[in-house]
Design an enzyme around this catalytic site. Structure first.
Site, mmCIF file in Angstrom:
data_model
loop_
_atom_site.group_PDB
_atom_site.id
_atom_site.type_symbol
_atom_site.label_atom_id
_atom_site.label_comp_id
_atom_site.label_asym_id
_atom_site.label_seq_id
_atom_site.Cartn_x
_atom_site.Cartn_y
_atom_site.Cartn_z
ATOM 1 N N ARG A 30 70.775 101.223 1.484
ATOM 2 C CA ARG A 30 72.069 100.679 1.910
ATOM 3 C C ARG A 30 71.906 99.782 3.140
ATOM 4 N NH1 ARG A 30 75.774 103.101 -1.245
ATOM 5 N NH2 ARG A 30 75.329 105.252 -1.866
ATOM 6 N N ASP A 31 72.663 98.683 3.137
ATOM 7 C CA ASP A 31 72.661 97.772 4.282
ATOM 8 C C ASP A 31 73.211 98.509 5.505
ATOM 9 O OD1 ASP A 31 72.676 94.383 4.498
ATOM 10 O OD2 ASP A 31 73.603 95.537 6.122
ATOM 11 N N ILE A 32 72.581 98.296 6.647
ATOM 12 C CA ILE A 32 72.971 98.992 7.879
ATOM 13 C C ILE A 32 74.336 98.509 8.370
ATOM 14 C CG2 ILE A 32 71.936 97.402 9.570
ATOM 15 C CD1 ILE A 32 70.757 99.936 10.929
ATOM 16 N N ASN A 88 69.761 85.171 -0.146
ATOM 17 C CA ASN A 88 69.761 84.068 0.796
ATOM 18 C C ASN A 88 68.325 83.578 0.982
ATOM 19 O OD1 ASN A 88 72.572 84.264 1.325
ATOM 20 N ND2 ASN A 88 72.191 85.973 2.712
ATOM 21 N N GLU A 96 68.365 86.100 7.253
ATOM 22 C CA GLU A 96 68.045 86.644 8.576
ATOM 23 C C GLU A 96 66.722 87.399 8.589
ATOM 24 O OE1 GLU A 96 71.389 88.993 9.743
ATOM 25 O OE2 GLU A 96 72.733 87.271 9.801
ATOM 26 N N VAL A 97 66.456 88.168 7.551
ATOM 27 C CA VAL A 97 65.221 88.962 7.508
ATOM 28 C C VAL A 97 64.243 88.281 6.545
ATOM 29 C CG1 VAL A 97 64.202 91.200 6.994
ATOM 30 C CG2 VAL A 97 66.505 91.082 7.990
ATOM 31 N N HIS A 101 65.184 89.630 -0.286
ATOM 32 C CA HIS A 101 66.004 90.778 -0.645
ATOM 33 C C HIS A 101 67.236 90.312 -1.400
ATOM 34 C CE1 HIS A 101 66.940 89.368 3.427
ATOM 35 N NE2 HIS A 101 68.205 89.652 3.167
ATOM 36 N N MET A 102 67.667 91.159 -2.309
ATOM 37 C CA MET A 102 68.884 90.922 -3.085
ATOM 38 C C MET A 102 69.978 91.814 -2.532
ATOM 39 S SD MET A 102 69.353 91.766 -7.123
ATOM 40 C CE MET A 102 68.520 90.328 -7.765
ATOM 41 N N HIS A 103 71.128 91.224 -2.214
ATOM 42 C CA HIS A 103 72.293 92.001 -1.801
ATOM 43 C C HIS A 103 73.072 92.381 -3.063
ATOM 44 C CE1 HIS A 103 72.341 90.692 2.582
ATOM 45 N NE2 HIS A 103 71.593 89.736 2.054
HETATM 46 P P1 5GP Z 1 70.104 88.255 5.137
HETATM 47 O O1 5GP Z 1 71.075 87.584 6.056
HETATM 48 O O2 5GP Z 1 68.681 88.092 5.585
HETATM 49 O O3 5GP Z 1 70.291 87.835 3.690
HETATM 50 O O4 5GP Z 1 70.459 89.793 5.144
HETATM 51 C C1 5GP Z 1 69.819 90.714 5.965
HETATM 52 C C2 5GP Z 1 70.569 92.015 5.838
HETATM 53 O O5 5GP Z 1 69.736 93.056 6.339
HETATM 54 C C3 5GP Z 1 71.862 92.067 6.650
HETATM 55 O O6 5GP Z 1 72.949 92.320 5.772
HETATM 56 C C4 5GP Z 1 71.630 93.186 7.646
HETATM 57 O O7 5GP Z 1 72.785 93.959 7.897
HETATM 58 C C5 5GP Z 1 70.533 93.999 6.988
HETATM 59 N N1 5GP Z 1 69.667 94.721 7.911
HETATM 60 C C6 5GP Z 1 69.040 94.197 8.996
HETATM 61 N N2 5GP Z 1 68.303 95.143 9.618
HETATM 62 C C7 5GP Z 1 68.449 96.281 8.887
HETATM 63 C C8 5GP Z 1 67.931 97.603 9.033
HETATM 64 O O8 5GP Z 1 67.178 97.918 9.952
HETATM 65 N N3 5GP Z 1 68.296 98.511 8.092
HETATM 66 C C9 5GP Z 1 69.126 98.190 7.050
HETATM 67 N N4 5GP Z 1 69.417 99.173 6.174
HETATM 68 N N5 5GP Z 1 69.640 96.952 6.898
HETATM 69 C C10 5GP Z 1 69.312 96.008 7.800
#
Ligand code: 5GP
Length: 120
Positions: A30-32, A88, A96-97, A101-103
């Site tokens: 799950r997303d944090i 993304n 961001e990361v 990853h797929m949301h």
């Molecule tokens: P992006 O913007 O890269 O597509 O999405 C990165 C996602 O990773 C964000 O929705 C953010 O909330 C999530 N995220 C970042 N750090 C962590 C973490 O340490 N644990 C979890 N479970 N999600 C994270």
């Protein structure tokens, strides 16, 4: 091979997460900071930085992300009403990361696809 991120630590269980699924190719947790009632991240175990780095060698993991998304949507009870999958990529994609990853987003109507911007 991409530089390892916080997601590799989650995959390796060196950091806690609400992990829903793991196999030899992918992990889902799950997303944090959930943006929807259901917000799950599905990631390949291999630290591929972004979609810009995906090759034919990654097709099994990329395909598995989709079948796991389908399974988790069913488990979460959002399959019937529908959901959105987002990947993304890079700066303009607002990634961001840097570990692809797929949301999986659902549990309510997610709204318009994006803010429309005309090309100049
Ligand atoms: P992006 O913007 O890269 O597509 O999405 C990165 C996602 O990773 C964000 O929705 C953010 O909330 C999530 N995220 C970042 N750090 C962590 C973490 O340490 N644990 C979890 N479970 N999600 C994270």
């Amino acid at each position: 091979m991409a530089t390892e991120t916080i997601f590799t630590k989650i995959i390796n269980k060196e950091l806690p997460s609400d992990m829903l699924y793991q196999d030899e190719l992918v992990t889902a947790f799950r997303d944090i900071n959930p943006a929807m009632p259901t917000h799950v991240l599905i990631v390949p175990n291999e630290p591929i930085a972004s979609n810009a780095d995906v090759t034919e060698a990654h097709e099994a993991a990329m395909g598995r992300m989709h079948t796991v998304a389908r399974k988790l949507a069913e488990d979460e009870g959002i399959a019937q009403d529908g959901y959105r999958l987002i990947i993304n990529c890079g700066e303009n994609g607002r990634q961001e990361v840097p570990h692809i990853h797929m949301h999986l987003l659902g549990g309510a109507n997610v709204g318009p696809m994006l803010i429309r911007q005309k090309s100049s």
